[in-house]
Write a protein that holds these residues in place. Sequence first.
Motif, PDB file in Angstrom:
ATOM      1  N   ASP A  78     -29.609 -55.624 -25.705  1.00 22.76           N
ATOM      2  CA  ASP A  78     -28.293 -55.919 -26.272  1.00 22.76           C
ATOM      3  C   ASP A  78     -27.259 -54.860 -25.871  1.00 22.76           C
ATOM      4  O   ASP A  78     -27.590 -53.697 -25.605  1.00 22.76           O
ATOM      5  CB  ASP A  78     -28.366 -55.959 -27.797  1.00 22.76           C
ATOM      6  CG  ASP A  78     -28.862 -57.284 -28.337  1.00 22.76           C
ATOM      7  OD1 ASP A  78     -28.962 -58.247 -27.559  1.00 22.76           O
ATOM      8  OD2 ASP A  78     -29.151 -57.357 -29.558  1.00 22.76           O
ATOM      9  N   THR A  79     -25.993 -55.294 -25.877  1.00 20.59           N
ATOM     10  CA  THR A  79     -24.865 -54.367 -25.830  1.00 20.59           C
ATOM     11  C   THR A  79     -24.327 -54.244 -27.251  1.00 20.59           C
ATOM     12  O   THR A  79     -23.910 -55.239 -27.851  1.00 20.59           O
ATOM     13  CB  THR A  79     -23.756 -54.868 -24.897  1.00 20.59           C
ATOM     14  OG1 THR A  79     -24.246 -54.883 -23.551  1.00 20.59           O
ATOM     15  CG2 THR A  79     -22.534 -53.957 -24.969  1.00 20.59           C
ATOM     16  N   VAL A  80     -24.367 -53.023 -27.788  1.00 24.68           N
ATOM     17  CA  VAL A  80     -23.946 -52.764 -29.164  1.00 24.68           C
ATOM     18  C   VAL A  80     -22.709 -51.876 -29.152  1.00 24.68           C
ATOM     19  O   VAL A  80     -22.658 -50.879 -28.412  1.00 24.68           O
ATOM     20  CB  VAL A  80     -25.067 -52.072 -29.969  1.00 24.68           C
ATOM     21  CG1 VAL A  80     -24.593 -51.763 -31.395  1.00 24.68           C
ATOM     22  CG2 VAL A  80     -26.310 -52.948 -30.016  1.00 24.68           C
ATOM     23  N   CYS A  91     -24.948 -44.788 -33.200  1.00 26.52           N
ATOM     24  CA  CYS A  91     -25.142 -45.144 -31.787  1.00 26.52           C
ATOM     25  C   CYS A  91     -26.541 -44.779 -31.310  1.00 26.52           C
ATOM     26  O   CYS A  91     -27.189 -45.553 -30.588  1.00 26.52           O
ATOM     27  CB  CYS A  91     -24.102 -44.428 -30.922  1.00 26.52           C
ATOM     28  SG  CYS A  91     -22.441 -45.106 -31.052  1.00 26.52           S
ATOM     29  N   PHE A  92     -27.020 -43.613 -31.701  1.00 21.36           N
ATOM     30  CA  PHE A  92     -28.335 -43.176 -31.250  1.00 21.36           C
ATOM     31  C   PHE A  92     -29.450 -44.001 -31.887  1.00 21.36           C
ATOM     32  O   PHE A  92     -30.486 -44.261 -31.268  1.00 21.36           O
ATOM     33  CB  PHE A  92     -28.526 -41.689 -31.533  1.00 21.36           C
ATOM     34  CG  PHE A  92     -27.509 -40.820 -30.822  1.00 21.36           C
ATOM     35  CD1 PHE A  92     -27.033 -41.167 -29.573  1.00 21.36           C
ATOM     36  CD2 PHE A  92     -27.019 -39.668 -31.419  1.00 21.36           C
ATOM     37  CE1 PHE A  92     -26.092 -40.393 -28.910  1.00 21.36           C
ATOM     38  CE2 PHE A  92     -26.084 -38.880 -30.769  1.00 21.36           C
ATOM     39  CZ  PHE A  92     -25.616 -39.235 -29.509  1.00 21.36           C
ATOM     40  N   ILE A  93     -29.219 -44.430 -33.116  1.00 24.86           N
ATOM     41  CA  ILE A  93     -30.194 -45.318 -33.762  1.00 24.86           C
ATOM     42  C   ILE A  93     -30.178 -46.694 -33.095  1.00 24.86           C
ATOM     43  O   ILE A  93     -31.226 -47.296 -32.842  1.00 24.86           O
ATOM     44  CB  ILE A  93     -29.907 -45.421 -35.268  1.00 24.86           C
ATOM     45  CG1 ILE A  93     -30.217 -44.074 -35.936  1.00 24.86           C
ATOM     46  CG2 ILE A  93     -30.717 -46.533 -35.915  1.00 24.86           C
ATOM     47  CD1 ILE A  93     -29.772 -43.966 -37.355  1.00 24.86           C
ATOM     48  N   ALA A  94     -28.979 -47.184 -32.758  1.00 21.82           N
ATOM     49  CA  ALA A  94     -28.872 -48.456 -32.045  1.00 21.82           C
ATOM     50  C   ALA A  94     -29.528 -48.371 -30.674  1.00 21.82           C
ATOM     51  O   ALA A  94     -30.160 -49.326 -30.205  1.00 21.82           O
ATOM     52  CB  ALA A  94     -27.407 -48.861 -31.902  1.00 21.82           C
ATOM     53  N   ARG A 103     -27.296 -51.264 -23.881  1.00 23.19           N
ATOM     54  CA  ARG A 103     -26.129 -50.400 -23.746  1.00 23.19           C
ATOM     55  C   ARG A 103     -25.503 -50.216 -25.113  1.00 23.19           C
ATOM     56  O   ARG A 103     -25.422 -51.167 -25.902  1.00 23.19           O
ATOM     57  CB  ARG A 103     -25.127 -51.045 -22.784  1.00 23.19           C
ATOM     58  CG  ARG A 103     -23.856 -50.262 -22.526  1.00 23.19           C
ATOM     59  CD  ARG A 103     -22.921 -51.102 -21.675  1.00 23.19           C
ATOM     60  NE  ARG A 103     -21.665 -50.423 -21.392  1.00 23.19           N
ATOM     61  CZ  ARG A 103     -20.545 -51.038 -21.029  1.00 23.19           C
ATOM     62  NH1 ARG A 103     -20.523 -52.365 -20.921  1.00 23.19           N
ATOM     63  NH2 ARG A 103     -19.444 -50.350 -20.789  1.00 23.19           N
ATOM     64  N   VAL A 104     -25.046 -49.000 -25.396  1.00 23.91           N
ATOM     65  CA  VAL A 104     -24.380 -48.708 -26.667  1.00 23.91           C
ATOM     66  C   VAL A 104     -23.047 -48.039 -26.370  1.00 23.91           C
ATOM     67  O   VAL A 104     -22.969 -47.092 -25.571  1.00 23.91           O
ATOM     68  CB  VAL A 104     -25.234 -47.788 -27.563  1.00 23.91           C
ATOM     69  CG1 VAL A 104     -24.520 -47.524 -28.883  1.00 23.91           C
ATOM     70  CG2 VAL A 104     -26.607 -48.406 -27.818  1.00 23.91           C
ATOM     71  N   ILE A 105     -21.989 -48.535 -27.031  1.00 23.75           N
ATOM     72  CA  ILE A 105     -20.645 -47.995 -26.843  1.00 23.75           C
ATOM     73  C   ILE A 105     -20.097 -47.578 -28.207  1.00 23.75           C
ATOM     74  O   ILE A 105     -20.026 -48.399 -29.131  1.00 23.75           O
ATOM     75  CB  ILE A 105     -19.695 -49.040 -26.227  1.00 23.75           C
ATOM     76  CG1 ILE A 105     -20.267 -49.568 -24.905  1.00 23.75           C
ATOM     77  CG2 ILE A 105     -18.303 -48.447 -26.013  1.00 23.75           C
ATOM     78  CD1 ILE A 105     -19.558 -50.815 -24.401  1.00 23.75           C
ATOM     79  N   THR A 127     -28.259 -41.950 -20.887  1.00 28.59           N
ATOM     80  CA  THR A 127     -27.361 -42.487 -19.865  1.00 28.59           C
ATOM     81  C   THR A 127     -26.811 -43.870 -20.210  1.00 28.59           C
ATOM     82  O   THR A 127     -25.923 -44.373 -19.517  1.00 28.59           O
ATOM     83  CB  THR A 127     -28.097 -42.573 -18.514  1.00 28.59           C
ATOM     84  OG1 THR A 127     -29.265 -43.403 -18.660  1.00 28.59           O
ATOM     85  CG2 THR A 127     -28.506 -41.187 -18.040  1.00 28.59           C
ATOM     86  N   ASN A 128     -27.331 -44.491 -21.244  1.00 29.54           N
ATOM     87  CA  ASN A 128     -26.849 -45.822 -21.621  1.00 29.54           C
ATOM     88  C   ASN A 128     -26.079 -45.806 -22.942  1.00 29.54           C
ATOM     89  O   ASN A 128     -25.953 -46.831 -23.619  1.00 29.54           O
ATOM     90  CB  ASN A 128     -28.007 -46.820 -21.691  1.00 29.54           C
ATOM     91  CG  ASN A 128     -29.066 -46.434 -22.712  1.00 29.54           C
ATOM     92  OD1 ASN A 128     -29.178 -45.275 -23.103  1.00 29.54           O
ATOM     93  ND2 ASN A 128     -29.854 -47.410 -23.138  1.00 29.54           N
ATOM     94  N   VAL A 129     -25.572 -44.628 -23.316  1.00 35.63           N
ATOM     95  CA  VAL A 129     -24.705 -44.492 -24.485  1.00 35.63           C
ATOM     96  C   VAL A 129     -23.409 -43.836 -24.028  1.00 35.63           C
ATOM     97  O   VAL A 129     -23.438 -42.782 -23.384  1.00 35.63           O
ATOM     98  CB  VAL A 129     -25.347 -43.625 -25.587  1.00 35.63           C
ATOM     99  CG1 VAL A 129     -24.426 -43.543 -26.802  1.00 35.63           C
ATOM    100  CG2 VAL A 129     -26.709 -44.177 -25.992  1.00 35.63           C
TER     101      VAL A 129
END
Length: 269
Positions: A78-80, A91-94, A103-105, A127-129
């Motif tokens: 997912d993109t969250v 964000c880190f939990i997501a 990906r987390v934004i 790298t994906n946050v």
Amino acid sequence: MENNQNLKELVKQRYSELALNADEPKGCCCGRNPASPSKKVFTIMSEDYTNLKGYEPDADLGVGCGLPTQYADINKGDTVVDLGSGAGNDCFIARAEVGESGRVIGIDFSPKMILKARKNALKRGYTNVEFLEGDIEEMPLHDNTADVIVSNCVLNLLPQKNMIFKEIYRVLKPGGHFCISDVVLNGIFPKEFTDNAAMYAGCIASAIQREDYLKEIEKADFMDIRVERTKTVLIPDEVLYEHLDEDTIRKYKSGNVGIYSITVTGWKP
């Protein structure tokens, strides 16, 4: 419009100071005003994240009023998007939920918070946050970006609540959903209470009625809206007497009013 901007600047200042003082004992968004001389710290609404996968203690500023990721139904890949991402806790939990393929934004309007969150992500090699500076009412994101949007005790702080859920709708993909923990009110509060700047920055006076909050979600065309959890918020007398006069406190206590943290979900058709 000018008053709305002034209120946003007040909140930005409060959270910028919170970022700078993040190594001090944890408070909460309804705790002390950092500009005040008081050294007391209150945890009126903060939640225990310690058992959640992905939890990073130095990213937890203790300002949440719920655990939105717990009810967000986040899947691998997912993109969250996290609104009001602070130092990056949610964000880190997501990220632990979306995995390496997701990906987390995080979006926050405080440059100091963005800097702190980026440092937290960098030292962990994530790298994906990513963290973007911007307003929630005008997110720096394209239409149909997110599978899931989360937020924790932030939206109540924004003056233009009629714009927030329309913007969330825009950024969500069709079939996407949000999960938000926030503060709502029940009953009519004394005007002196809701006009108080310190209580506003503390996310109480800025909250709106529960019924009105849910109506704003409906007006943004979300479907299957559910209140997943409700928690009563009690303000200690020490907080009240630090910011309010005795007459206002008396009116507040004698009124048939309540303050609640709710976690609510909704889906974009």
